[in-house]
Write an enzyme that holds these catalytic residues in place. Structure first.
Site, mmCIF file in Angstrom:
data_model
loop_
_atom_site.group_PDB
_atom_site.id
_atom_site.type_symbol
_atom_site.label_atom_id
_atom_site.label_comp_id
_atom_site.label_asym_id
_atom_site.label_seq_id
_atom_site.Cartn_x
_atom_site.Cartn_y
_atom_site.Cartn_z
ATOM 1 N N HIS A 119 0.797 -0.761 0.258
ATOM 2 C CA HIS A 119 -0.207 -0.242 -0.400
ATOM 3 C C HIS A 119 0.778 0.722 0.123
ATOM 4 O O HIS A 119 1.530 1.589 0.759
ATOM 5 C CB HIS A 119 -0.500 0.087 1.210
ATOM 6 C CG HIS A 119 -2.008 0.591 0.724
ATOM 7 N ND1 HIS A 119 -2.032 2.155 1.492
ATOM 8 C CD2 HIS A 119 -3.161 0.718 0.262
ATOM 9 C CE1 HIS A 119 -3.062 2.806 1.035
ATOM 10 N NE2 HIS A 119 -3.758 1.879 0.295
ATOM 11 N N ASP A 173 -7.809 -5.283 0.150
ATOM 12 C CA ASP A 173 -8.315 -6.327 -0.794
ATOM 13 C C ASP A 173 -8.082 -7.758 -0.644
ATOM 14 O O ASP A 173 -9.017 -8.580 -1.356
ATOM 15 C CB ASP A 173 -8.069 -5.955 -2.427
ATOM 16 C CG ASP A 173 -8.419 -4.336 -3.138
ATOM 17 O OD1 ASP A 173 -9.789 -4.481 -2.834
ATOM 18 O OD2 ASP A 173 -7.688 -3.429 -3.317
HETATM 19 N N1 CMC Z 1 3.683 -7.402 -5.031
HETATM 20 C C1 CMC Z 1 5.388 -7.345 -5.197
HETATM 21 N N2 CMC Z 1 6.021 -6.559 -5.349
HETATM 22 C C2 CMC Z 1 5.289 -5.167 -4.656
HETATM 23 C C3 CMC Z 1 3.952 -5.011 -4.585
HETATM 24 C C4 CMC Z 1 3.638 -6.387 -5.216
HETATM 25 N N3 CMC Z 1 2.175 -6.149 -4.384
HETATM 26 N N4 CMC Z 1 4.299 -3.728 -4.197
HETATM 27 C C5 CMC Z 1 4.792 -2.917 -4.362
HETATM 28 N N5 CMC Z 1 5.941 -4.048 -4.216
HETATM 29 C C6 CMC Z 1 7.444 -3.774 -4.559
HETATM 30 C C7 CMC Z 1 8.014 -2.841 -6.039
HETATM 31 O O1 CMC Z 1 7.763 -3.742 -6.888
HETATM 32 C C8 CMC Z 1 8.372 -2.420 -5.568
HETATM 33 O O2 CMC Z 1 10.177 -1.967 -4.816
HETATM 34 P P1 CMC Z 1 11.104 -1.654 -5.046
HETATM 35 O O3 CMC Z 1 11.106 -0.959 -4.398
HETATM 36 O O4 CMC Z 1 12.501 -3.098 -5.934
HETATM 37 O O5 CMC Z 1 10.869 -1.311 -6.641
HETATM 38 C C9 CMC Z 1 7.775 -2.000 -3.851
HETATM 39 O O6 CMC Z 1 7.243 -2.341 -3.207
HETATM 40 C C10 CMC Z 1 7.131 -0.885 -3.774
HETATM 41 O O7 CMC Z 1 6.104 -0.939 -4.854
HETATM 42 P P2 CMC Z 1 6.167 0.586 -5.227
HETATM 43 O O8 CMC Z 1 4.985 0.250 -6.754
HETATM 44 O O9 CMC Z 1 6.955 1.843 -5.390
HETATM 45 O O10 CMC Z 1 4.829 1.420 -4.387
HETATM 46 P P3 CMC Z 1 3.333 2.203 -4.453
HETATM 47 O O11 CMC Z 1 3.258 2.955 -3.305
HETATM 48 O O12 CMC Z 1 3.791 3.177 -6.018
HETATM 49 O O13 CMC Z 1 2.621 0.929 -5.103
HETATM 50 C C11 CMC Z 1 0.061 -0.180 -4.693
HETATM 51 C C12 CMC Z 1 1.438 0.950 -4.007
HETATM 52 C C13 CMC Z 1 -1.058 -0.364 -3.849
HETATM 53 C C14 CMC Z 1 0.148 0.349 -5.843
HETATM 54 C C15 CMC Z 1 1.162 -1.607 -5.087
HETATM 55 O O14 CMC Z 1 1.780 -2.556 -3.702
HETATM 56 C C16 CMC Z 1 0.965 -2.872 -5.758
HETATM 57 O O15 CMC Z 1 1.180 -2.735 -6.828
HETATM 58 N N6 CMC Z 1 0.366 -3.880 -4.623
HETATM 59 C C17 CMC Z 1 -0.523 -4.793 -5.496
HETATM 60 C C18 CMC Z 1 -1.542 -3.807 -6.229
HETATM 61 C C19 CMC Z 1 -2.806 -3.648 -5.317
HETATM 62 O O16 CMC Z 1 -3.515 -4.596 -3.722
HETATM 63 N N7 CMC Z 1 -3.468 -2.584 -4.970
HETATM 64 C C20 CMC Z 1 -4.391 -2.476 -4.058
HETATM 65 C C21 CMC Z 1 -3.705 -1.324 -2.654
HETATM 66 S S1 CMC Z 1 -5.263 -1.175 -1.525
HETATM 67 C C22 CMC Z 1 -6.698 -0.608 -2.347
HETATM 68 C C23 CMC Z 1 -7.002 0.573 -3.023
HETATM 69 O O17 CMC Z 1 -6.289 1.144 -3.192
HETATM 70 O O18 CMC Z 1 -7.742 0.039 -3.882
#
Ligand code: CMC
Length: 393
Positions: free
Chosen positions: A269, A327
């Site tokens: 998140h 989720d």
């Molecule tokens: N699986 C694998 N790696 C992940 C995941 C994941 N679900 N989430 C983050 N990472 C890794 C990402 O690759 C990155 O690694 P590095 O620092 O080595 O490049 C690190 O963790 C930080 O990720 P980010 O993409 O920079 O973080 P963010 O704050 O931009 O993204 C997020 C947040 C929710 C989009 C992301 O965690 C994600 O894609 N999660 C899966 C989708 C999901 O479950 N979404 C629902 C969110 S909660 C409800 C809502 O908002 O609707």
């Protein structure tokens, strides 16, 4: 001048002052108008929470009765909306239909609407909260070729939504009280989450003083994405793809591969760097509902728990503070109570409507509000003279 601070994804930019929802990502706290999400889920229904988000306080019994009356009064959609619905492909995704149909409400409620008038805004809120489950259920029934089910005003909000999704004209409809409680919990935890992508979208579109029904349609479009509301659908798809517990390590490996864009849905998140408080409360309801529906030994749940256990003990997930998010458990509850996968994000849109309208109201009545107009750092070509077609290479 084009000079500005670059903040991709607005990770570090506050876009407004808000008194609706408090989120503390380090400690895993979520409060609506000061009330903790746990207490709200255990002691209120979705309409109490919708009222709270809109008005700032929990409703008195009198206010609740009036609100309930107003919501049921507006629960039907204009019958002409059925013609509009029939224009969609018969297998259209319910989110595509919801986006279109909610936008189409602006065609019914535009002329004469004064968004700076409190009474007009109140009716907007009532109409949207009342009609959204009807629209979502219409979209679903259409996609499976069943007749639409009209709202029933003798039922509470959550039970009515369930009957519109599940009832068929040929047999009596029964509700499972544990299912209603768990669905109520899901809708409450999804009702608001401060400046997420879709709420920011609603505020952003609304800042141009656009029609509020069109603003909510924009919010629905934003919610649809797999990194936002679409993730609950993704969680179930992931579990189905994994198929059995032995395959979990391979999926974890894939999620960690830097050269693979694949992500483990339901984990991580932007704000929570600990266990998502919404996932924590839903975990409880998930167990209760599985028991009540006789699905406690469901292989999918066992797989979900094992996936959670492995991820929580994996260095990659620990270092990046990736915990289960809302989720993860909402997906399991929805599946247990029989909500089809294609409706996961659509029901999220129904729940988030109260939050979207609360933010739209707060934005439109904020004397400091300005049209959202970010800048950019231009990195394109410098000036160059126009090239006539014949001289282009
Ligand atoms: N699986 C694998 N790696 C992940 C995941 C994941 N679900 N989430 C983050 N990472 C890794 C990402 O690759 C990155 O690694 P590095 O620092 O080595 O490049 C690190 O963790 C930080 O990720 P980010 O993409 O920079 O973080 P963010 O704050 O931009 O993204 C997020 C947040 C929710 C989009 C992301 O965690 C994600 O894609 N999660 C899966 C989708 C999901 O479950 N979404 C629902 C969110 S909660 C409800 C809502 O908002 O609707």
């Amino acid at each position: 001048t084009g000079v500005c601070t670059l903040d991709i994804g607005l990770m570090n930019t506050g876009i407004c002052k808000s008194s609706i929802t408090y989120v503390n990502g380090d400690e895993g706290i979520l409060r609506y108008r000061g009330y903790s999400i746990d207490e709200l889920v255990d002691n209120s229904d979705y309409l109490d929470v919708a009222w709270l988000l809109l008005n700032g306080d929990l409703p008195t019994p009198g206010q609740k009765a009036e609100f309930q009356h107003n919501i049921t009064y507006h629960s039907m959609v204009n019958e002409q909306m059925v013609f509009f619905l029939r224009g969609f492909r018969r297998d259209a995704h319910p989110m595509a239909v919801m986006c279109g149909m909610t936008g189409a409400l602006s065609a019914f409620y535009h002329d004469g609407l004064d968004i700076f008038n409190a009474d007009d805004r109140k009716i907007v809120a009532h109409r949207l909260i009342a009609k959204m489950p009807t629209i979502a259920a219409m979209a679903y029934k259409y996609s499976i070729g069943q007749p639409m089910v009209y709202p029933r005003n003798d039922l509470d909000y959550v039970s009515n939504f369930m009957q519109m999704l599940f009832a068929v004209p040929c047999e009596p409809f029964k509700l499972n009280p544990a299912g209603v409680r768990a669905f109520n919990a899901v809708l409450i935890v999804q009702a608001d989450h401060e400046q997420n992508a879709s709420t920011f979208t609603v505020r952003s579109v609304g800042s141009s003083r656009a029609n509020p029904y069109a603003c909510i349609a924009a919010g629905i479009a934003s919610l649809w994405g797999p990194l936002h509301g679409g993730a609950n659908e993704g969680v179930l798809q992931t579990l189905n793809e994994i198929g059995s517990i032995e395959n979990i390590p391979a999926v974890i490996k894939r999620a960690k591969d830097k050269n693979d864009p694949y992500r483990l849905m339901g984990f991580g998140h932007r704000v929570y760097k600990t266990y998502d408080p919404r996932a924590k409360v839903l975990r409880r309801y998930c167990y209760e509902v599985l028991e009540a529906y006789g699905k406690k030994d469901d292989p999918l749940l066992k797989m979900a728990l094992e996936l959670e256990r492995i991820a929580l003990n994996d260095d990659f997930f620990i270092e990046r503070k990736l915990y289960p998010n809302v989720d993860f458990y909402s997906g399991l509850i929805l599946k247990t109570i029989g909500i089809p996968l294609s409706m996961f994000t659509a029901q999220f849109a129904v729940a988030r409507t109260a939050g979207w309208i609360a933010h739209w109201n707060e934005m439109i009545t904020d004397p400091a509000v300005k049209i959202v107009r970010p800048r950019q750092l231009y990195v394109g070509s410098d000036f160059r003279p126009f090239v006539p077609p014949a001289e282009r290479t």
